[in-house]
Design an enzyme around this catalytic site. Structure first.
Site, PDB file in Angstrom:
ATOM      1  N   GLY A  11       0.827  -1.210   0.000  1.00  0.00           N
ATOM      2  CA  GLY A  11       0.000   0.000   0.000  1.00  0.00           C
ATOM      3  C   GLY A  11       0.851   1.244   0.000  1.00  0.00           C
ATOM      4  N   CYS A  12       0.462   2.213  -0.804  1.00  0.00           N
ATOM      5  CA  CYS A  12       1.145   3.508  -0.819  1.00  0.00           C
ATOM      6  C   CYS A  12       0.109   4.601  -0.570  1.00  0.00           C
ATOM      7  CB  CYS A  12       1.862   3.737  -2.151  1.00  0.00           C
ATOM      8  SG  CYS A  12       0.765   3.905  -3.578  1.00  0.00           S
ATOM      9  N   PRO A  13       0.533   5.803  -0.210  1.00  0.00           N
ATOM     10  CA  PRO A  13      -0.424   6.856   0.142  1.00  0.00           C
ATOM     11  C   PRO A  13      -1.459   7.163  -0.936  1.00  0.00           C
ATOM     12  CG  PRO A  13       1.753   7.451   0.880  1.00  0.00           C
ATOM     13  CD  PRO A  13       1.913   6.204   0.067  1.00  0.00           C
ATOM     14  N   GLY A  15      -2.155   5.113  -3.507  1.00  0.00           N
ATOM     15  CA  GLY A  15      -2.835   3.875  -3.893  1.00  0.00           C
ATOM     16  C   GLY A  15      -3.016   3.737  -5.383  1.00  0.00           C
ATOM     17  N   THR A  19       1.686   0.813  -5.023  1.00  0.00           N
ATOM     18  CA  THR A  19       0.981  -0.341  -4.450  1.00  0.00           C
ATOM     19  C   THR A  19       1.057  -1.546  -5.365  1.00  0.00           C
ATOM     20  OG1 THR A  19      -0.560   1.120  -3.306  1.00  0.00           O
ATOM     21  CG2 THR A  19      -1.267  -1.152  -3.612  1.00  0.00           C
TER      22      THR A  19
END
Length: 476
Positions: A11-13, A15, A19
């Site tokens: 997950g990344c900020p 998304g 991700t």
């Protein structure tokens, strides 16, 4: 002998890209190492390929490659490798080997963060304080971004009818423009409360949500803005953590009372009282920062463009890039349309650099790189910086400085041309609402072409160097 079973969550900020790039890298590495893997992704559309309780129970190890909360509590008692999402992209093979070799630490819940129920325990041990703070912050940013993007684009679309078309007292008034502006404005108004709420939720799980939201509302209505929202989120989260400690001796039969009554009432009261005290000094700091950046932008666009360009291209979607982007969105919410223009230009440039490089220096790139480069015309044009990561990862010492220079040129020219971008995302899709759209495209193309040529020549030079080395080996 049965295959090693690994599960993962990425997950990344935003998304959007990191991700799924991390998920793909882990799958490729697992196939190479003969390992069975299932990857759960926490993108902007929600959780996909969700892990079941049975899969978690049967797993030999867990890889968390995320910069946001992915509910790591589920993995208590399992060997866990917890790293930033970028490492999941760059170093997937070694992460899997850590599990195979039995070097991963067993996840142990921390009582400090146990706030609601027995199955809502904590984050993995071993995560540094700095990384924990970053993950909490990025959880807030991740949930905030859809409100900023959606609201910003609607407000930007209202400008197509005229700058004052949403004002009923102006001669250019248009009801559709007013609708777009009003609805988009609500999205922007929710930005700070949502940010604070989900920072608190990351720290204290569900009980932190309500206190964080109220703290964020006080920050927003009091003028403390984005910075006040960050303070409110962390304050609310740790207030709930403190309350959970104070009520930890209560009977288990009263757990429901804590979650539905004590935490919300006391959390809102304490957070609200503290934020009422903090909101005035935070407002002064917030207004001072906005004023400083606005003055800096007008006085020295070259230095500002250099800073923004360097930050945006340094880690392409990582914490430094996000610092520039989030500052741009915060200023956008305050009505500053100039700063975001430079940030967007700097974020669009890196993928375009690689795209121009593979087109202009085709023979110095292999087929997979050429395919990825062409795709980067699309990714770059839609403000997805992460498309440049595979190229940068192969030779970061050479490629990243080139990308930083190119992004800086794009940002400097954007500020010099006084371009205004009212939408926080979308790339060239928002050109109809950009003030100085032609100049903005030119600024980005100039920076991208300079970077593309520099990158192409670096590959050409490397190829010649390798040929010389091969010749020397043959002659020896």
């Amino acid at each position: 002998m049965s295959k090693v079973k690994i599960i993962a969550a990425t997950g990344c900020p935003t998304g959007i890209a990191h991700t799924f790039m991390a998920a793909e890298a882990l799958k490729i590495a697992a196939k190479k190492l003969g390992v069975e893997i299932k990857v759960e992704t926490h993108g902007q559309v929600g959780i996909e390929n969700a892990l079941t309780k049975e899969e978690i129970r049967e797993a030999d190890g867990v890889i968390i490659a995320a910069d946001k909360d992915v509910n790591a509590d589920r993995f208590a008692g399992k060997p866990v490798v917890d790293v930033p999402v970028a490492k999941g992209i760059r170093d997937a093979e070694n992460l899997i080997k850590t599990i195979i070799d039995g070097k991963a630490k067993v996840y142990k819940p921390s009582n400090q963060q146990q706030v609601a129920t027995d199955d809502e325990e904590a984050s993995p041990t071993g995560a540094s304080i700095g990384r924990s703070i970053y993950k909490h912050l990025m959880n807030g940013v991740s949930h905030m971004l859809p409100f900023v993007v959606g609201g910003g684009v609607l407000i930007a679309l209202s400008f197509l009818f005229g700058i004052h078309s949403a004002n009923p007292d102006h001669e250019s008034f248009n009801p559709t423009a007013k609708l777009l502006n009003d609805v988009g404005g609500l999205g922007f108004q929710l930005m700070v409360p949502i940010l604070a709420a989900y920072i608190a939720e990351s720290i204290a799980k569900r009980p932190g949500l309500v206190a964080g939201f109220i703290g964020g509302m006080i920050a927003s209505t009091g003028g403390a803005g984005f910075l006040g929202g960050i303070v409110a989120g962390f304050l609310a989260g740790y207030v709930i953590v403190l309350l959970s400690k104070l009520f930890s001796k209560m009977s288990k039969s009263l757990e429901g009372l804590k979650a539905i009554f004590l935490f919300p009432v006391l959390g809102i009261l304490i957070t609200g009282a503290l934020m009422t005290l903090f909101v005035e000094p935070m407002t002064v700091i917030n207004e001072g920062m906005m004023s400083f950046l606005a003055d800096f932008q007008n006085a020295n666009p070259i230095i500002l463009g250099l800073i923004v360009g360097t930050m945006s291209a340094f880690d392409m979607g990582g914490p430094i890039n996000k610092a520039a982007y989030v500052t741009g969105t915060a200023l956008l919410a305050e009505g500053n349309l100039y700063f975001m223009a430079g940030v967007s230009a700097a974020c669009i440039t890196p993928p375009l650099v690689t795209a121009f490089a593979v087109v202009l220096f085709k023979k110095h790139f292999n087929q997979s790189e050429r395919n990825a480069g062409v795709v980067n015309f699309i990714l770059g044009s839609t403000h997805i910086t992460e498309g440049a990561i595979p190229f940068a990862a192969k030779n970061p010492i050479v490629v990243i400085p080139i990308l930083m220079v190119a992004s800086s040129i794009s940002a400097i020219l954007t500020y010099t041309f006084n371009v205004q971008v009212p939408a926080p995302h979308g790339g060239f899709l928002v050109l109809p609402v950009v003030t100085g759209a032609f100049k903005w495209v030119m600024a980005i193309l100039i920076g991208s072409l300079i970077g593309g040529v520099a990158y192409g020549y670096s590959r050409k030079y490397s190829a010649k160097k390798n040929q010389v080395k091969q010749g020397e080996k043959l002659s020896a």
